[in-house]
Design a protein around this motif. Structure first.
Motif, PDB file in Angstrom:
ATOM      1  N   LYS A   1       0.791  -1.193  -0.037  1.00 46.66           N
ATOM      2  CA  LYS A   1      -0.096  -0.051  -0.008  1.00 46.66           C
ATOM      3  C   LYS A   1       0.934   1.210  -0.212  1.00 46.66           C
TER       4      LYS A   1
ATOM      5  N   LYS B   1      -9.847  26.285   3.210  1.00 50.88           N
ATOM      6  CA  LYS B   1     -10.464  25.451   4.617  1.00 50.88           C
ATOM      7  C   LYS B   1      -9.007  24.918   5.227  1.00 50.88           C
TER       8      LYS B   1
ATOM      9  N   GLU C   1      -7.811  27.893   7.638  1.00 53.62           N
ATOM     10  CA  GLU C   1      -8.756  27.852   8.689  1.00 53.62           C
ATOM     11  C   GLU C   1      -8.360  26.832   9.838  1.00 53.62           C
ATOM     12  N   LEU C   2      -8.226  25.755   9.366  1.00 52.28           N
ATOM     13  CA  LEU C   2      -8.008  24.733  10.251  1.00 52.28           C
ATOM     14  C   LEU C   2      -6.448  24.691  10.863  1.00 52.28           C
TER      15      LEU C   2
ATOM     16  N   GLU D   1      -7.009  26.943  13.766  1.00 52.46           N
ATOM     17  CA  GLU D   1      -7.559  26.078  14.636  1.00 52.46           C
ATOM     18  C   GLU D   1      -6.450  25.334  15.426  1.00 52.46           C
TER      19      GLU D   1
ATOM     20  N   ASN E   1      -6.653  23.237  18.931  1.00 50.69           N
ATOM     21  CA  ASN E   1      -7.874  22.370  18.519  1.00 50.69           C
ATOM     22  C   ASN E   1      -7.252  21.422  17.894  1.00 50.69           C
TER      23      ASN E   1
ATOM     24  N   PHE F   1      -8.239  18.548  17.500  1.00 50.93           N
ATOM     25  CA  PHE F   1      -9.426  17.541  16.815  1.00 50.93           C
ATOM     26  C   PHE F   1      -9.642  17.895  15.194  1.00 50.93           C
ATOM     27  N   VAL F   2      -9.069  18.854  14.802  1.00 52.08           N
ATOM     28  CA  VAL F   2      -9.291  19.301  13.473  1.00 52.08           C
ATOM     29  C   VAL F   2      -8.478  18.305  12.480  1.00 52.08           C
TER      30      VAL F   2
ATOM     31  N   GLN G   1      -8.248  15.438  11.701  1.00 49.82           N
ATOM     32  CA  GLN G   1      -8.850  14.473  10.897  1.00 49.82           C
ATOM     33  C   GLN G   1      -9.597  15.122   9.656  1.00 49.82           C
ATOM     34  N   VAL G   2     -10.176  16.112   9.624  1.00 46.96           N
ATOM     35  CA  VAL G   2     -10.591  16.696   8.710  1.00 46.96           C
ATOM     36  C   VAL G   2      -9.642  17.398   7.941  1.00 46.96           C
TER      37      VAL G   2
ATOM     38  N   ASP H   1      -6.851  15.720   7.194  1.00 47.97           N
ATOM     39  CA  ASP H   1      -6.409  14.805   6.490  1.00 47.97           C
ATOM     40  C   ASP H   1      -7.637  14.231   5.471  1.00 47.97           C
ATOM     41  N   ASP H   2      -8.700  14.550   5.548  1.00 46.04           N
ATOM     42  CA  ASP H   2      -9.712  14.335   4.551  1.00 46.04           C
ATOM     43  C   ASP H   2      -9.382  15.367   3.476  1.00 46.04           C
ATOM     44  N   ILE H   3      -9.302  16.542   3.646  1.00 42.88           N
ATOM     45  CA  ILE H   3      -8.861  17.651   2.668  1.00 42.88           C
ATOM     46  C   ILE H   3      -7.682  17.075   1.824  1.00 42.88           C
TER      47      ILE H   3
ATOM     48  N   LYS I   1      -6.219  14.379   1.519  1.00 47.99           N
ATOM     49  CA  LYS I   1      -6.844  13.061   0.560  1.00 47.99           C
ATOM     50  C   LYS I   1      -7.427  13.511  -0.541  1.00 47.99           C
TER      51      LYS I   1
ATOM     52  N   TYR J   1      -7.933  16.541  -2.001  1.00 51.59           N
ATOM     53  CA  TYR J   1      -7.721  17.444  -3.018  1.00 51.59           C
ATOM     54  C   TYR J   1      -6.199  17.590  -3.290  1.00 51.59           C
TER      55      TYR J   1
END
Lengths: 214, 773
Positions: free
Chosen positions: B513, B742, B745-746, B749, B754, B756-757, B759-760, B762-764, B766, B768
């Motif tokens: 992987k 975005k 902004e994170l 944070e 913060n 906790f952001v 994970q999001v 990572d989402d972005i 991954k 974009y």
């Protein structure tokens, strides 16, 4: 009193940066003494024992989220005085399913209810594990189509022998090792938003780990 | 339709190695080997009228539970432990091969009645009553006599024939002889099968017993069979698990020309000859007809005796004594002449430099490695490894286990480069920390030939968890039997990489992987979606203060110094200051510099300062001793770029995605870390964008691929991370991208604590920027 303790405002603020999609709890029209807020979702799933279709929000990979907050205003008389108490129910459901699945499968719920009840016996907050419903449902569908329900009776026999696990309120904050109770009341919006943030963070790590190669 | 009568179909379906139970007598009875749990015996025809007693004897003596017989429509499964035979229809097994194997494995659990614990239990009791009179090798010799008594009168043993020493039998030896001959549940032990198929497990345990023996009488003064074995988790001499030896030998022989007239096989640290017995067994199975020379060295007397006993037996029974056996007890194998060999198999001693107590041993290691490992403290295994490669004939094969550090440690890079040029690699496997039962060492497997080849090696990556390696090697066997090219699984992957080494200057083995991720990264990079970190940032090392506990003061001390002096201090960023994007300041550092450099050119100018009187002057003597400084009150290396206060991203020296922060004002001084200074002009939001990126788990993944693991993180220095591909905000109109907004902004944070952001973030990244992982 539509947003008790400012919980909705705080959750919306906190979750704005925790999701790729727009997160917002919006009010639903209802009874004069019940205030319900639901997440604005983009897909459909069934909540609570298969009875209630709800809109779920895409979270990550093929996981979906449903959040509902309910405030119930109860009025009672003490002498001439009218006393108003608020019951708060927060329910978060995690679903799994592909974008094009008609229905997503509910894996579990996390809930925090505060009924202002000094005799509360269930853990607050707590988990409900519901994923077995999906498996049962598949068997039931299979059985109806292929063996005239013989398998259902087999399944029912087994189910009759064991308790219904999905009804158990599994403690989420049983801090027993510190001599604390597993029943916690809702005190502030910040407390709820911190709980929610921690909950989402924790459960996502677990889901990612298990789902990684599944 | 599976052809169950065909033994090869079992290899491809189950990944087990079929070895004939007795190659000289029986053609259709096999032991299906994985290496312990899950092994079983198999006959490719029906049970028929066979005496079930013999069947049970064979499966018990080969350390298995099940014996399978292939009938026309059924497979008959006999199990000595359950004392029963089941008939399972072939068509049921046909479509449930994996379940069937699971079922067999579930009925193969270890019990105290198995052959190994049975024999060892008797041996232990014998040892207990004779303990005071014996050294370990005499004890092993008595075990040989006990075993021989299964076939011969132990009082009339021909010691030359058996290649053992004479022993004085202790009192009551007869009793133990009777005990072993009785067997278990009326199953009489079969010496030939025990010595051919169970000796590895039996003698490894027996050696453990005699080396770490701790005698105890039971409560009533009698002989206890429950003696405790000393367990030393960090022992440097590790027994080779059977399944590892088996896989190494199998893969070594795969690359070897079996038409050779004569082969010389060496194990320079042979122990009880696990490798040598295994290679002879597999050569026999393959019908090898040439001459064989077997050489083995070890420093343990009891190991050498066992090797001689087992190899002589194998030679006499299976090879008509044509094998030339040379087993020697040596004090240090590294000084011996290993000669030139066709096959070298070994599990060398994993002894670190620090544990090599004798100067002579250290000198021997250094002498062997002098041209390939310079100015460092190598592990003894590395010297064995290098010497083994140098003792190979042309087209010779080496198969061994090694400490994983040889695959990636910087001190071995020259050795790696040389060997990669000289050898043709066949199999490299990262097996992890759970291979040796008695040790926590990180182990790898290596098979290569001394030949030129353009073929790339097969790589095996395993997750570092208990119980995975055995399954992986079974799958590897299955994969080879079915000619599959790769396997990608949650716990392991096996594949041929597009190039090797995958990473520069390292043989580090990554999962399939991760490998696919790198390939994709490369494509993205070529398409201009990324730039190297070093194209976007100059990475500077932080300050070197010079003397501990002089220049730094706590926040409380800082607050108490005169206001006029505060300007000579700056908040200092140390290892504890960075927490996933947030900077936490708890100390300040004496930093008497402005954009022109040192403010105080003369000591006289300082004398009025409170800090001078209380801290600097009292330490003047120590501070003056530092070399390379002009003024004793200055820092050793303040780093000139820190004279200017400007925004910077900061990181620890070692760490991971939690080790970055953004110094918005630029007034911090970084110590023990790095500063990331933009090569082209940055907007403030750009810093937040990169702060979010560096604090993501994608960045952890990139570090695991590009950087060197150190302490529980990675080296975050320029040399290690400069090539990591990142989006370049000066290209592709990145600032106009919604994902950029975005992420900025994170990043803010994160700066506010913060985390906790993440994970999001990572989402972005991954969705974009980076390929899927």
């Amino acid at each position: 009193m539509s947003d008790y303790l400012g919980i909705i405002k705080e959750i919306n603020k906190e979750c704005k940066v925790l999701f790729l999609e727009n997160f917002k709890l919006v009010p639903e029209k209802g009874h004069h003494n019940i205030f319900v807020y639901k997440i604005e979702g983009s897909s459909i799933a069934l909540n609570r024992y298969n009875s209630e279709p709800v809109k779920v929000l895409k979270w990550f990979k093929n996981f979906w989220l449903y959040i509902e907050v309910k405030f119930i205003v109860k009025k009672s008389k003490q002498g001439n005085k009218t006393i108003e108490t608020i019951h708060t129910n927060i329910s978060i459901s995690i679903y799994q399913g592909n974008d094009n699945d008609e229905m997503k499968i509910q894996l579990f719920r996390a809930e925090w209810d505060d009924m202002n009840d000094p005799n509360e016996k269930h853990s607050q907050p707590h988990w409900h594990i519901t994923s077995s419903q999906a498996i049962e449902k598949t068997f039931e569908e299979y059985s109806v189509h292929l063996d005239n329900g013989e398998f259902i009776s087999l399944l029912e026999n087994v189910k009759a022998k064991i308790i219904d696990v999905k009804s158990i309120h599994f403690a989420m904050n049983g801090n027993w090792q510190e001599d604390q109770t597993h029943i916690h009341s809702i005190k502030s919006a910040v407390q709820i938003s911190k709980w929610l943030r921690g909950f989402l963070h924790h459960i996502r790590i677990e889901l990612e780990e298990v789902n990684n190669f599944a | 339709m599976n052809d169950f009568e065909n033994i090869e179909s079992w290899e491809s379906n189950f990944g087990l190695l079929p070895i004939k139970l007795n190659p000289t007598q029986q053609v259709d009875r096999f032991l299906m080997l994985n290496g312990g749990l899950g092994d079983f015996c198999l006959k490719t025809s029906a049970l028929g009228e066979e005496d079930i007693k013999n069947v049970f004897q064979e499966s018990w003596s080969t350390n298995t539970k099940n014996f399978l017989f292939i009938d026309k429509d059924h497979i008959e499964v006999t199990n000595w432990y359950d004392n029963k035979t089941e008939k399972i229809p072939k068509n049921k097994i046909e479509f449930n091969i994996n379940q069937f194997y699971k079922y067999l494995s579930s009925k193969s659990f270890k019990t105290q009645n198995d052959v190994v614990p049975f024999v060892l239990d008797i041996f232990r009791q014998l040892r207990n009553i004779t303990f005071e009179k014996q050294d370990s090798s005499e004890a092993i010799n008595l075990l040989f006599y006990l075993l021989i008594s299964l076939e011969e009168d132990y009082t009339k043993v021909d010691v030359e024939k058996w290649n053992i020493s004479t022993s004085n039998f202790p009192d009551r030896f007869e009793y133990f002889v009777e005990l072993i001959n009785q067997g278990v549940r009326n199953i009489k032990p079969n010496l030939d099968l025990i010595l051919r198929h169970t000796a590895g497990a039996l003698f490894q345990e027996a050696h453990r017993e005699v080396i770490f023996f701790n005698p105890q009488r039971d409560l009533f003064g009698g002989v206890s069979s429950k003696l405790e074995t000393k367990i030393d988790a960090y022992s440097s001499i590790h027994y080779t698990p059977q399944y590892i030896a088996r896989s190494i030998v199998e893969n070594a022989l795969k690359s070897f020309d079996l038409n050779s007239e004569k082969i010389t096989i060496l194990d320079p640290s042979c122990g009880s000859s696990e490798f040598l017995i295994e290679v002879l067994k597999q050569l026999k199975n393959k019908g090898f007809n040439g001459r064989i020379v077997v050489k083995g060295f070890d420093s343990s007397d009891s190991a050498v005796r066992t090797s001689k006993f087992l190899l002589s037996y194998e030679n006499r029974k299976q090879w008509d004594n044509i094998i030339q056996i040379d087993i020697r007890k040596v004090s240090d194998s590294l000084v011996e002449d290993w000669g030139q060999n066709d096959i070298v198999l070994m599990n060398p001693p994993f002894i670190s430099w620090e544990l090599l107590k004798e100067k002579e041993s250290r000198d021997n290691v250094l002498a062997i490695l002098e041209n390939v490992v310079k100015k460092s403290r190598p592990n003894q295994a590395t010297a064995f490894f290098y010497k083994a490669t140098q003792s190979l004939k042309e087209n010779g094969i080496i198969g061994c286990v090694l400490p994983t550090s040889i695959f990636y440690s910087e001190i071995y890079s020259e050795l790696r480069n040389k060997l990669y040029k000289d050898l043709s690699f066949k199999v490299l496997a990262k097996l992890g920390n759970y291979v040796f039962e008695d040790a926590l060492t990180d182990v790898s497997l290596f098979v290569a030939s001394n030949s030129k080849s353009i073929l790339l090696p097969k790589l095996i990556w395993t997750k570092n968890e208990k119980g995975i390696v055995q399954d992986t090697l079974r799958e590897f066997r299955k994969m080879n039997a079915n000619n599959e090219q790769s396997i990608n699984n949650k716990n392991f992957s096996i594949y041929i990489p597009p190039y090797f080494p995958i990473l520069k200057d390292s043989w580090k083995i990554i999962s399939l992987k991760e490998n696919d991720f790198i390939k994709e990264l490369d494509i993205y990079h070529k398409a201009g979606k990324f730039s190297a970190i070093s194209d976007v940032f100059t990475i500077n090392q932080g300050a070197l203060l010079g003397v501990k506990n002089v220049f730094k003061i706590s926040s409380e001390e800082f607050n108490s110094i005169p206001t006029t002096e505060k300007k000579y201090f700056r908040p200092v960023v140390t290892n504890d200051s960075l927490r996933t994007g947030k900077i936490i300041i708890s100390e300040y550092v004496w930093f008497p510099y402005d954009k022109n450099g040192l403010i105080f050119k003369e000591e006289n100018n300082l004398t009025g300062l409170h800090f001078y009187k209380t801290r600097l002057f009292p330490n003047k003597e120590i501070l003056e001793k530092r070399s390379g400084i002009n003024n004793w009150w200055s820092l050793t290396r303040p780093r000139n770029w820190q004279f200017i206060q400007e925004p910077r991203l900061l990181s620890n020296r070692f760490g991971n995605s939690k080790s970055f922060g953004f110094d918005k004002k630029g007034d911090c001084v970084i110590e023990e870390g790095n500063a990331f200074i933009p090569k082209k002009e940055f907007q403030t939001t750009d810093y937040y964008f990169y702060l979010a990126l560096f604090s993501s788990s994608i960045f952890d993944l990139l570090l695991s691929i590009y950087s060197k693991p150190i302490m529980s993180g990675y080296d975050l220095g320029k040399i290690q991370i400069k090539n990591i591909p990142i989006p370049n905000i000066h290209k592709n109109n990145l600032r106009e991208n919604g994902a950029y907004l975005k992420l900025t902004e994170l990043g803010k944070e994160l700066e506010n604590g913060n985390s906790f952001v993440k994970q999001v973030i990572d989402d972005i990244l991954k969705s974009y920027f980076y390929p899927k992982f």
